[in-house]
Structure formats: structure tokens, C-alpha cells
Write an enzyme that holds these catalytic residues in place. Structure first.
Site, PDB file in Angstrom:
ATOM      1  N   ASN A   1       0.857  -1.187   0.000  1.00  0.00           N
ATOM      2  CA  ASN A   1       0.000   0.000   0.000  1.00  0.00           C
ATOM      3  C   ASN A   1       0.899   1.246   0.000  1.00  0.00           C
ATOM      4  OD1 ASN A   1      -1.425   2.291   1.047  1.00  0.00           O
ATOM      5  ND2 ASN A   1      -3.093   0.924   1.592  1.00  0.00           N
TER       6      ASN A   1
ATOM      7  N   ASP B   1      -0.111   4.487  -0.180  1.00  0.00           N
ATOM      8  CA  ASP B   1      -0.818   5.726   0.164  1.00  0.00           C
ATOM      9  C   ASP B   1       0.096   6.766   0.823  1.00  0.00           C
ATOM     10  OD1 ASP B   1      -3.175   4.625  -0.722  1.00  0.00           O
ATOM     11  OD2 ASP B   1      -3.968   4.191   1.280  1.00  0.00           O
ATOM     12  N   HIS B   2       0.951   6.291   1.717  1.00  0.00           N
ATOM     13  CA  HIS B   2       1.716   7.264   2.506  1.00  0.00           C
ATOM     14  C   HIS B   2       2.896   7.863   1.759  1.00  0.00           C
ATOM     15  CE1 HIS B   2      -1.092   6.923   5.539  1.00  0.00           C
ATOM     16  NE2 HIS B   2      -0.722   5.757   6.031  1.00  0.00           N
TER      17      HIS B   2
ATOM     18  N   HIS C   1      -5.612   3.788  -1.889  1.00  0.00           N
ATOM     19  CA  HIS C   1      -6.960   4.113  -1.405  1.00  0.00           C
ATOM     20  C   HIS C   1      -7.304   5.512  -1.895  1.00  0.00           C
ATOM     21  CE1 HIS C   1      -9.781   4.354   2.402  1.00  0.00           C
ATOM     22  NE2 HIS C   1     -10.405   4.670   1.272  1.00  0.00           N
TER      23      HIS C   1
ATOM     24  N   ARG D   1      -9.428   8.208  -1.367  1.00  0.00           N
ATOM     25  CA  ARG D   1     -10.392   8.631  -0.344  1.00  0.00           C
ATOM     26  C   ARG D   1     -11.223   9.786  -0.862  1.00  0.00           C
ATOM     27  NH1 ARG D   1      -8.689   6.504   5.003  1.00  0.00           N
ATOM     28  NH2 ARG D   1     -10.485   7.616   5.772  1.00  0.00           N
TER      29      ARG D   1
ATOM     30  N   ARG E   1      -6.973  12.896   0.584  1.00  0.00           N
ATOM     31  CA  ARG E   1      -5.887  13.365   1.463  1.00  0.00           C
ATOM     32  C   ARG E   1      -4.530  12.829   1.031  1.00  0.00           C
ATOM     33  NH1 ARG E   1      -7.230   9.980   6.900  1.00  0.00           N
ATOM     34  NH2 ARG E   1      -9.235  10.995   6.636  1.00  0.00           N
TER      35      ARG E   1
ATOM     36  N   GLU F   1      -8.526   0.499  -3.007  1.00  0.00           N
ATOM     37  CA  GLU F   1      -9.396   0.533  -1.819  1.00  0.00           C
ATOM     38  C   GLU F   1     -10.341   1.702  -1.964  1.00  0.00           C
ATOM     39  OE1 GLU F   1      -7.390   0.934   1.862  1.00  0.00           O
ATOM     40  OE2 GLU F   1      -6.178  -0.832   1.539  1.00  0.00           O
TER      41      GLU F   1
ATOM     42  N   THR G   1      -7.018   6.567   9.905  1.00  0.00           N
ATOM     43  CA  THR G   1      -6.888   5.476   8.942  1.00  0.00           C
ATOM     44  C   THR G   1      -8.172   4.656   9.032  1.00  0.00           C
ATOM     45  OG1 THR G   1      -5.532   3.585   8.249  1.00  0.00           O
ATOM     46  CG2 THR G   1      -5.707   3.978  10.618  1.00  0.00           C
ATOM     47  N   THR G   2      -8.345   3.693   8.116  1.00  0.00           N
ATOM     48  CA  THR G   2      -9.544   2.872   8.126  1.00  0.00           C
ATOM     49  C   THR G   2      -9.672   2.200   9.491  1.00  0.00           C
ATOM     50  OG1 THR G   2      -9.085   2.444   5.811  1.00  0.00           O
ATOM     51  CG2 THR G   2     -10.781   1.091   6.841  1.00  0.00           C
TER      52      THR G   2
ATOM     53  N   GLU H   1     -10.969  -9.431   2.860  1.00  0.00           N
ATOM     54  CA  GLU H   1      -9.690  -9.106   3.493  1.00  0.00           C
ATOM     55  C   GLU H   1      -9.991  -8.964   4.973  1.00  0.00           C
ATOM     56  OE1 GLU H   1      -7.295  -5.910   1.865  1.00  0.00           O
ATOM     57  OE2 GLU H   1      -6.436  -5.492   3.841  1.00  0.00           O
TER      58      GLU H   1
ATOM     59  N   HIS I   1      -3.760  -4.609   7.656  1.00  0.00           N
ATOM     60  CA  HIS I   1      -3.923  -3.427   8.494  1.00  0.00           C
ATOM     61  C   HIS I   1      -3.110  -3.555   9.780  1.00  0.00           C
ATOM     62  CE1 HIS I   1      -5.456   0.303  10.041  1.00  0.00           C
ATOM     63  NE2 HIS I   1      -6.037   0.505   8.888  1.00  0.00           N
ATOM     64  N   GLY I   2      -2.206  -2.615   9.943  1.00  0.00           N
ATOM     65  CA  GLY I   2      -1.413  -2.569  11.169  1.00  0.00           C
ATOM     66  C   GLY I   2      -0.298  -3.606  11.232  1.00  0.00           C
TER      67      GLY I   2
ATOM     68  N   GLY J   1       1.162  -1.318   4.378  1.00  0.00           N
ATOM     69  CA  GLY J   1       1.518   0.010   3.893  1.00  0.00           C
ATOM     70  C   GLY J   1       2.402   0.798   4.826  1.00  0.00           C
ATOM     71  N   HIS J   2       1.803   1.230   5.953  1.00  0.00           N
ATOM     72  CA  HIS J   2       2.485   2.196   6.806  1.00  0.00           C
ATOM     73  C   HIS J   2       3.860   1.731   7.255  1.00  0.00           C
ATOM     74  CE1 HIS J   2       3.389   4.259  10.628  1.00  0.00           C
ATOM     75  NE2 HIS J   2       2.980   5.297   9.939  1.00  0.00           N
TER      76      HIS J   2
HETATM   77  N1  PXP Z   1      -5.866  -3.111   4.146  1.00  0.00           N
HETATM   78  C1  PXP Z   1      -6.819  -2.136   4.173  1.00  0.00           C
HETATM   79  C2  PXP Z   1      -8.196  -2.474   3.759  1.00  0.00           C
HETATM   80  C3  PXP Z   1      -6.495  -0.818   4.558  1.00  0.00           C
HETATM   81  O1  PXP Z   1      -7.445   0.123   4.597  1.00  0.00           O
HETATM   82  C4  PXP Z   1      -5.149  -0.519   4.878  1.00  0.00           C
HETATM   83  C5  PXP Z   1      -4.766   0.886   5.230  1.00  0.00           C
HETATM   84  O2  PXP Z   1      -5.033   1.738   4.169  1.00  0.00           O
HETATM   85  C6  PXP Z   1      -4.207  -1.546   4.816  1.00  0.00           C
HETATM   86  C7  PXP Z   1      -4.592  -2.841   4.481  1.00  0.00           C
HETATM   87  C8  PXP Z   1      -2.769  -1.304   5.154  1.00  0.00           C
HETATM   88  O3  PXP Z   1      -2.664  -0.960   6.485  1.00  0.00           O
HETATM   89  P1  PXP Z   1      -1.278  -0.441   7.066  1.00  0.00           P
HETATM   90  O4  PXP Z   1      -0.987   0.857   6.384  1.00  0.00           O
HETATM   91  O5  PXP Z   1      -1.529  -0.306   8.514  1.00  0.00           O
HETATM   92  O6  PXP Z   1      -0.247  -1.478   6.713  1.00  0.00           O
END
Ligand code: PXP
Length: 237
Positions: A6, A8-9, A42, A44, A48, A69, A99-100, A150, A191-192, A213-214
């Protein structure tokens, strides 16, 4: 286990200065060269980080799999159908969230999902639903006709470093995978997830892909900083 990166950042950093670097398109190419099996962005409602232009260009440049996303918002649905990503992952979206936050409520959204999903299928776009790994959410997801779910790994990630709590959340995820399989769904997760907590999740048999992602972008900033400073210092000599 496949890795969806991911990015996004990368765009978050660019938007902080409203400039043109760092470029998510360049980041996607680097991630693919490094072994990413897919690129996730994503788009949004508040734009952002990822912008419409990023989606359009990434659609042309990503050679692995582009996973978009998105919330169930009519403007974004139209954009997605036009852009033709390989996959959409439907997520809940709240303006104020950092975040989501939770999974999509597939039980509450079942009617809307049943109405919208055929549009993606007709466009040849694979659909994944980002949900909590509960029996009710899995059963509802199966009724929508989505191919993938997911599983939200946020509760597991938040349990770190408390081993007993992590085990409880891991067991929930494993039970969820079994239920999803029995319902005919394919399973991704994310996520996370970080370099510290990912291993037990990566070891769950039958989860196909982790979206991360992050943590990857955060590590990239620090692992790349030494070289970036050296290059600038060399220019100043
Ligand atoms: N999966 C989904 C559906 C998400 O919304 C996100 C964050 O945008 C991620 C995975 C990735 O999460 P993280 O950035 O915490 O790794």
C-alpha cells in the site's frame, strides 16, 4: 504468501507539501521490482493522499495487480469503473478517521453491496470486502457475491506485544479463515502489520495475500535517509 504494498503514505508525504515528490508512480515501480505482488492505493473521498491522477497513471504503469481501496460512494464507484483497477477492496470510510478504523459492516450494507457488486463484476473487476473475521460478517460477505474478503488485522496488531492477547486475535483470524473457506470465499488480510508482528499472520495457511503500507513506508524513510543525506552533502561540496 503474496505481498500487496500500500503506497498511500508516499502520497501523504507529497501532499504535505502539495508538490510532486515523492511520486507514488515511482514508488510502485520500485515496490514491484523488489517483489511486490500487487500495488494497493486508497482513493479517499477527501483525497488526502492518493489523487485521481495517481490512479489513472498507476493503472497504466502497474504491471502486477492494481488494488483500489474505496468506500461505497457513488462518485468513487464511477471513477473506479472508469479506471478499471484489477481489484477493488471495499472499506468503510469516515472523514475524520486517521486510517480505516473498522471493517466494513457487510451485514448492514448487504442490500447496497448486492446492488453495487454486479457493476464491478460486469467490468471484470475482482471484489474484496474488508471485514472483521466474525461469523456474521463472513456469512454476509458470502451473500454479496464477492470473491475475496480481506480480514482486518487491526485488533491483532493492537494486541502487540501482549502475547496472550495476540494469540486470542490470531485464533479469531484462523477461525475466520476456516469459516470463509467453507462459505466459498478467498481470504486476504491486512492493516497494522509490521516487521515485528507479521510472522504469525504470514504463517496462516490459506491466506493468499497481506496488504501492508504504513510499516513499509516508515521503514523506507529511515533505511533511505543515510543515502539521501550523503547525496545532498556531496552536492554541497
Ligand atoms: N488493508 C486495508 C483495507 C487498509 O485500509 C489498509 C490501510 O489503508 C491496509 C490494508 C494497510 O494498512 P497499514 O498501512 O496499517 O499497513
Amino acid at each position: 504468501m503474496k505481498l500487496g504494498v500500500n503506497i498511500d503514505h508516499i502520497a501523504t508525504l507529497r501532499q504535505a507539501r502539495q508538490t510532486n515528490e515523492p511520486d507514488p508512480v515511482a514508488a510502485a515501480a520500485i515496490a514491484e521490482r523488489a517483489g511486490a505482488d500487487g500495488i494497493t492505493i486508497h482513493l479517499r473521498e477527501d483525497r488526502r493522499h492518493i489523487q485521481d491522477r495517481d490512479l489513472a497513471i498507476l493503472r497504466q504503469t502497474v504491471t502486477t495487480r492494481l488494488n483500489l481501496e474505496m468506500g461505497l460512494n457513488s462518485e468513487i464507484i464511477d471513477i473506479a469503473l472508469r479506471a478499471q483497477p484489477d481489484q477493488v477492496t471495499l472499506v468503510p470510510e469516515r472523514r475524520q478517521e486517521i486510517t480505516t478504523e473498522g471493517g466494513l459492516d457487510a451485514v448492514k450494507e448487504l442490500t447496497r453491496l448486492k446492488k453495487q457488486l454486479p457493476k464491478f463484476r460486469a467490468a471484470g473487476i475482482r471484489v474484496s470486502l474488508f471485514i472483521e473475521p466474525t461469523a456474521a460478517q463472513i456469512a454476509a460477505a458470502a451473500k454479496t457475491g464477492a470473491e475475496f474478503v480481506e480480514f482486518h488485522t487491526g485488533a491483532y496488531a493492537n494486541a502487540y506485544p501482549h502475547e496472550a492477547a495476540m494469540r486470542t486475535e490470531l485464533n479469531r483470524l484462523v477461525e475466520g479463515v476456516n469459516l470463509a473457506f467453507a462459505a466459498g470465499l478467498r481470504v486476504n488480510a491486512g492493516h497494522g502489520l509490521t516487521y515485528h508482528n507479521v510472522a504469525p499472520i504470514a504463517a496462516i495457511p490459506a491466506v493468499e495475500e497481506l496488504n501492508i503500507g504504513h510499516s513499509i513506508v516508515a521503514r523506507a524513510v529511515l533505511t533511505g535517509l543515510d543515502q539521501a543525506v550523503r547525496e545532498m552533502k556531496a552536492l554541497l561540496q
